[in-house]
Design an enzyme around this catalytic site. Sequence first.
Site, PDB file in Angstrom:
ATOM      1  N   ASP A  55       0.836  -1.199   0.000  1.00 31.19           N
ATOM      2  CA  ASP A  55       0.000   0.000   0.000  1.00 31.19           C
ATOM      3  C   ASP A  55       0.870   1.249   0.000  1.00 31.19           C
ATOM      4  O   ASP A  55       0.553   2.244  -0.663  1.00 31.19           O
ATOM      5  CB  ASP A  55      -0.918  -0.017   1.226  1.00 31.19           C
ATOM      6  CG  ASP A  55      -1.862   1.169   1.245  1.00 31.19           C
ATOM      7  OD1 ASP A  55      -2.123   1.737   0.167  1.00 31.19           O
ATOM      8  OD2 ASP A  55      -2.340   1.531   2.332  1.00 31.19           O
ATOM      9  N   ASP A  58       2.835   1.504  -3.663  1.00 32.51           N
ATOM     10  CA  ASP A  58       2.148   2.036  -4.844  1.00 32.51           C
ATOM     11  C   ASP A  58       2.014   3.556  -4.785  1.00 32.51           C
ATOM     12  O   ASP A  58       2.064   4.232  -5.812  1.00 32.51           O
ATOM     13  CB  ASP A  58       0.794   1.363  -5.059  1.00 32.51           C
ATOM     14  CG  ASP A  58      -0.167   1.564  -3.893  1.00 32.51           C
ATOM     15  OD1 ASP A  58       0.101   2.398  -3.018  1.00 32.51           O
ATOM     16  OD2 ASP A  58      -1.203   0.864  -3.857  1.00 32.51           O
ATOM     17  N   GLY A  59       1.867   4.106  -3.577  1.00 33.92           N
ATOM     18  CA  GLY A  59       1.807   5.562  -3.443  1.00 33.92           C
ATOM     19  C   GLY A  59       3.127   6.215  -3.803  1.00 33.92           C
ATOM     20  O   GLY A  59       3.164   7.241  -4.498  1.00 33.92           O
ATOM     21  N   ARG A  63       3.966   8.737  -7.173  1.00 31.50           N
ATOM     22  CA  ARG A  63       4.604  10.064  -7.116  1.00 31.50           C
ATOM     23  C   ARG A  63       5.941  10.062  -7.842  1.00 31.50           C
ATOM     24  O   ARG A  63       6.294  11.045  -8.500  1.00 31.50           O
ATOM     25  CB  ARG A  63       4.783  10.480  -5.652  1.00 31.50           C
ATOM     26  CG  ARG A  63       3.465  10.733  -4.922  1.00 31.50           C
ATOM     27  CD  ARG A  63       3.709  11.270  -3.521  1.00 31.50           C
ATOM     28  NE  ARG A  63       4.353  10.285  -2.664  1.00 31.50           N
ATOM     29  CZ  ARG A  63       3.701   9.384  -1.941  1.00 31.50           C
ATOM     30  NH1 ARG A  63       2.375   9.332  -1.983  1.00 31.50           N
ATOM     31  NH2 ARG A  63       4.357   8.531  -1.165  1.00 31.50           N
ATOM     32  N   ASP A  80      -7.856  -1.616   0.451  1.00 35.23           N
ATOM     33  CA  ASP A  80      -7.645  -1.511   1.900  1.00 35.23           C
ATOM     34  C   ASP A  80      -8.895  -1.908   2.671  1.00 35.23           C
ATOM     35  O   ASP A  80      -8.851  -2.712   3.605  1.00 35.23           O
ATOM     36  CB  ASP A  80      -7.253  -0.079   2.282  1.00 35.23           C
ATOM     37  CG  ASP A  80      -5.855   0.286   1.823  1.00 35.23           C
ATOM     38  OD1 ASP A  80      -5.062  -0.635   1.551  1.00 35.23           O
ATOM     39  OD2 ASP A  80      -5.560   1.492   1.746  1.00 35.23           O
TER      40      ASP A  80
END
Length: 227
Positions: A55, A58-59, A63, A80
């Site tokens: 999780d 991937d964020g 970016r 989630d």
Amino acid sequence: MAKKERPRPEKLSVYLYIPNIVGYMRVLLNCVAFAVCFSNKPLFSVLYFFSFCCDAVDGWVARRFNQVSTFGAVLDMVTDRVSTACLLVILSQIYRPSLVFLSLLALDIASHWLQMYSTFLAGKSSHKDVKDSTSWLFRLYYGNRIFMCYCCVSCEVLYIILLLIAKNQSENLLNVVVATLTQISPLSFLLALTLFGWSMKQTINVIQMKTAADVCVLYDIEKQQKP
């Protein structure tokens, strides 16, 4: 002179963004994990926690490669919520009273859904934009990544621990937790550490739900006052 039509963006390209592919991997990992959740608890724990860790990956990837997308954000949140919901349902079948875990499931979904909807009504670009909130704890949660990470990790690790230490079906939740805490072991220390973070997360969920509900009510009032 006719205007040239702008080329339509390819839908497929968004689906194939690197962070979204990571999201698909998370879904696959969760499917495999829950397929073996009763037959192989250690494997389930590894797969589930690895999916949870992705999780954050991937964020960062989104970016890093400038591939932030609305679809990716929705996929991330849905993954989630669904994965946590499935784990809570499983725990509700193992421990008594099962209402504890079903209530946690309801609170988690309701608070996040209301937060997303209130964000839409307020015209904000992210549900994490809570600078105008009157709750210092709510602002701290979304404003401090370390604190947010601690609370989120605590919840997931606590649920995994509860699954691993359950020896029989229909265990008494309070008895199991108290017995584990009184053992004075690394596991009891980890359980205590996660319990605090878990309690913070549930408190924040309640604040989030109330704050989001206030935004919806305020929107209705302003709508009624318009001529």
